[in-house]
Design a protein around this motif. Structure first.
Motif, PDB file in Angstrom:
ATOM      1  N   LEU A 269       2.658  11.827  37.143  1.00  0.00           N
ATOM      2  CA  LEU A 269       3.108  11.491  35.864  1.00  0.00           C
ATOM      3  C   LEU A 269       4.947  10.983  36.151  1.00  0.00           C
ATOM      4  O   LEU A 269       5.125  10.138  35.340  1.00  0.00           O
ATOM      5  N   ASP A 270       5.429  11.990  36.715  1.00  0.00           N
ATOM      6  CA  ASP A 270       6.818  11.755  37.002  1.00  0.00           C
ATOM      7  C   ASP A 270       7.324  10.474  37.535  1.00  0.00           C
ATOM      8  O   ASP A 270       7.949   9.507  37.363  1.00  0.00           O
ATOM      9  N   ILE A 271       6.453  10.121  38.934  1.00  0.00           N
ATOM     10  CA  ILE A 271       6.722   9.120  39.851  1.00  0.00           C
ATOM     11  C   ILE A 271       6.119   7.735  39.102  1.00  0.00           C
ATOM     12  O   ILE A 271       6.741   6.693  39.065  1.00  0.00           O
ATOM     13  N   ASP A 272       5.231   7.907  38.387  1.00  0.00           N
ATOM     14  CA  ASP A 272       4.271   6.515  37.675  1.00  0.00           C
ATOM     15  C   ASP A 272       5.286   6.117  36.637  1.00  0.00           C
ATOM     16  O   ASP A 272       5.542   5.264  36.465  1.00  0.00           O
ATOM     17  N   GLU A 273       6.168   7.265  35.928  1.00  0.00           N
ATOM     18  CA  GLU A 273       7.014   6.754  34.927  1.00  0.00           C
ATOM     19  C   GLU A 273       8.204   6.100  35.514  1.00  0.00           C
ATOM     20  O   GLU A 273       8.819   5.021  35.161  1.00  0.00           O
ATOM     21  N   ALA A 274       8.716   6.415  36.772  1.00  0.00           N
ATOM     22  CA  ALA A 274       9.707   5.823  37.391  1.00  0.00           C
ATOM     23  C   ALA A 274       9.405   4.365  37.824  1.00  0.00           C
ATOM     24  O   ALA A 274      10.205   3.440  37.871  1.00  0.00           O
ATOM     25  N   ILE A 275       7.997   4.213  38.349  1.00  0.00           N
ATOM     26  CA  ILE A 275       7.514   2.854  38.815  1.00  0.00           C
ATOM     27  C   ILE A 275       7.603   1.804  37.608  1.00  0.00           C
ATOM     28  O   ILE A 275       7.845   1.039  37.714  1.00  0.00           O
ATOM     29  N   HIS A 276       7.103   2.509  36.485  1.00  0.00           N
ATOM     30  CA  HIS A 276       7.039   1.718  35.133  1.00  0.00           C
ATOM     31  C   HIS A 276       8.362   1.297  34.657  1.00  0.00           C
ATOM     32  O   HIS A 276       8.179   0.441  33.805  1.00  0.00           O
ATOM     33  N   SER A 277       9.095   2.278  34.908  1.00  0.00           N
ATOM     34  CA  SER A 277      10.524   1.808  34.166  1.00  0.00           C
ATOM     35  C   SER A 277      11.423   0.603  35.029  1.00  0.00           C
ATOM     36  O   SER A 277      12.317   0.545  34.401  1.00  0.00           O
ATOM     37  N   LEU A 278      10.857   0.195  36.044  1.00  0.00           N
ATOM     38  CA  LEU A 278      11.339  -1.096  36.313  1.00  0.00           C
ATOM     39  C   LEU A 278      10.831  -2.070  35.710  1.00  0.00           C
ATOM     40  O   LEU A 278      10.139  -2.593  35.626  1.00  0.00           O
ATOM     41  N   VAL A 279      11.852  -2.815  34.816  1.00  0.00           N
ATOM     42  CA  VAL A 279      11.060  -3.729  33.675  1.00  0.00           C
ATOM     43  C   VAL A 279      12.188  -4.987  33.539  1.00  0.00           C
ATOM     44  O   VAL A 279      13.210  -4.956  34.294  1.00  0.00           O
ATOM     45  N   PHE A 280      11.556  -5.854  33.083  1.00  0.00           N
ATOM     46  CA  PHE A 280      12.062  -7.275  32.867  1.00  0.00           C
ATOM     47  C   PHE A 280      12.360  -7.125  31.199  1.00  0.00           C
ATOM     48  O   PHE A 280      11.826  -6.297  30.463  1.00  0.00           O
ATOM     49  N   VAL A 281      13.194  -7.891  30.774  1.00  0.00           N
ATOM     50  CA  VAL A 281      13.404  -8.088  29.247  1.00  0.00           C
ATOM     51  C   VAL A 281      13.457  -9.218  28.815  1.00  0.00           C
ATOM     52  O   VAL A 281      14.382 -10.271  29.289  1.00  0.00           O
ATOM     53  N   PRO A 282      12.628  -9.650  27.961  1.00  0.00           N
ATOM     54  CA  PRO A 282      11.392  -8.826  27.570  1.00  0.00           C
ATOM     55  C   PRO A 282      10.491  -8.386  28.559  1.00  0.00           C
ATOM     56  O   PRO A 282      10.306  -8.875  29.716  1.00  0.00           O
TER      57      PRO A 282
END
Length: 371
Positions: A269-282
């Motif tokens: 759960l923690d590393i999946d959060e880190a992976i999905h927290s690299l984002v574009f805006v929007p």
């Protein structure tokens, strides 16, 4: 070889173009075969064949004054493409819905081609496909052709051409995923399971991608909890984000060696959060190339959750999407954006909601305000 040379030199020939593309593909295949079959008895002959293909693909020498005139013509055509592509892309309302209305920033053909192609990785795949076809047709009108050789290699667990470059009147590089680039990091000696191999692939991919993509941000709560942070404008945040992703990968590796399925699930759960927290805006649309890439870690996370369930635990995980009002009871410390997507909806799920043996573990999302 003479008929091949003559055909390749034939101007305005579609057959010659097909042959050229085929030779590029053959060259790439043989290069890949060399890396995979290092002890093959045909390796020397393969090298000679690759050299002959290279010679065939080299343009014929022309007089110097012709080179100057052609250069001026290509520059004119190149400027034409630069101007037309920029104008049409910036005016597309459907693209603006997913990308925002910020204009393209590139000032030369290579940068423009890559900026457009990388932005298309963030929109739904059907829209991206139609726009890639449109951009290529515009490039072909000014004398450019697809180039599958001049590619920037991003390390990952598979080979995949993300988008081609351009050759001819417009010179631009392309982008691809590369197993060979990942193997250079010797990760097989450290992460020998399929799941950990994928996580290591994400780590190395992100490191390289951040170097070439100025639009990337992070929204990882443990690094910075108050906003979505630009990695270009705040390089110290880039270092902290990559360091945290690496730490969580090592923690996941340690829990894989542990027999407790709940510890393993929490680490995932923690590393999946880190992976999905690299984002574009929007943020990228869920069914874009970028969205589907990140979902690869979430698919394995669901398998990890099922293992915990089979071991007798009460586990429920939920990806938060749709109306924010329907999801806010399952999330905490969410971040709000004033543009991109539909007002009032979740833009991306940074962390999954999880209920583990009656213990609630809130998710976290980026959502669009109602304003």
């Amino acid at each position: 070889m003479q008929p091949l040379q003559q055909l390749l030199a034939t101007e305005n020939s579609q057959i010659a173009q097909v042959l050229r593309f085929s030779l590029y593909g053959l060259e790439a295949t043989l290069n890949q075969a060399q890396t995979e079959y290092t002890e093959d008895p045909g390796k020397e002959l393969c090298e000679q064949l690759i050299e002959e293909i290279n010679n065939l693909l080299k343009p014929a020498k022309v007089p110097e004054d012709a080179v100057v005139n052609e250069s001026k013509l290509n520059e004119s055509k190149s400027s034409e493409l630069l101007s037309e592509l920029r104008q049409v892309f910036d005016a597309d309302l459907e693209l603006n819905f997913y990308l925002g209305d910020a204009p393209l920033q590139s000032q030369n053909d290579n940068d423009l081609w890559n900026e457009i192609q990388r932005q298309l990785l963030r929109v739904p795949e059907d829209l991206a496909t139609s726009w890639r076809k449109r951009a290529l047709e515009m490039a072909q009108k000014v004398g450019a052709t697809e180039d599958y050789v001049n590619l920037y290699h991003l390390p990952f667990v598979r080979d995949e051409i993300i988008y081609p470059g351009l050759n001819g009147s417009v010179q631009a590089g392309g982008l691809c995923l590369s197993k060979k680039a990942l193997l250079k990091s010797d990760i097989d000696q450290i992460y020998n399971s399929e799941e950990l191999h994928l996580l290591a692939g994400f780590l190395h991919l992100y490191i390289k991608l951040i170097e070439i993509e100025p639009d990337l941000h992070h929204a990882l709560k443990s690094v910075f909890s108050f906003d979505v942070v630009s990695l270009k404008s705040q390089p110290e945040q880039c270092h902290l984000y990559i360091e945290t992703l690496s730490d969580r990968l090592q923690r996941t590796q340690k829990t894989e060696e542990n027999t407790d399925p709940i510890l393993n699930l929490r680490a995932w759960l923690d590393i999946d959060e880190a992976i999905h927290s690299l984002v574009f805006v929007p943020p990228a649309e869920r069914y874009s190339w970028w969205g589907k890439l990140q979902q690869e870690s979430r698919r394995i996370l669901k398998k990890v959750a099922n293992k915990a369930i089979k071991a007798g635990n009460n586990v429920h995980i939920k990806q938060l999407s749709g109306l924010y009002a329907d999801n806010c009871a399952y999330s905490k410390d969410d971040l709000q954006l004033d543009y991109g997507g539909t007002p009032g909806e979740v833009l991306t799920c940074l962390r999954l909601y999880a209920r583990i043996n009656q213990e609630e573990n809130p998710g976290r999302v980026l959502f669009r305000s109602l304003r």
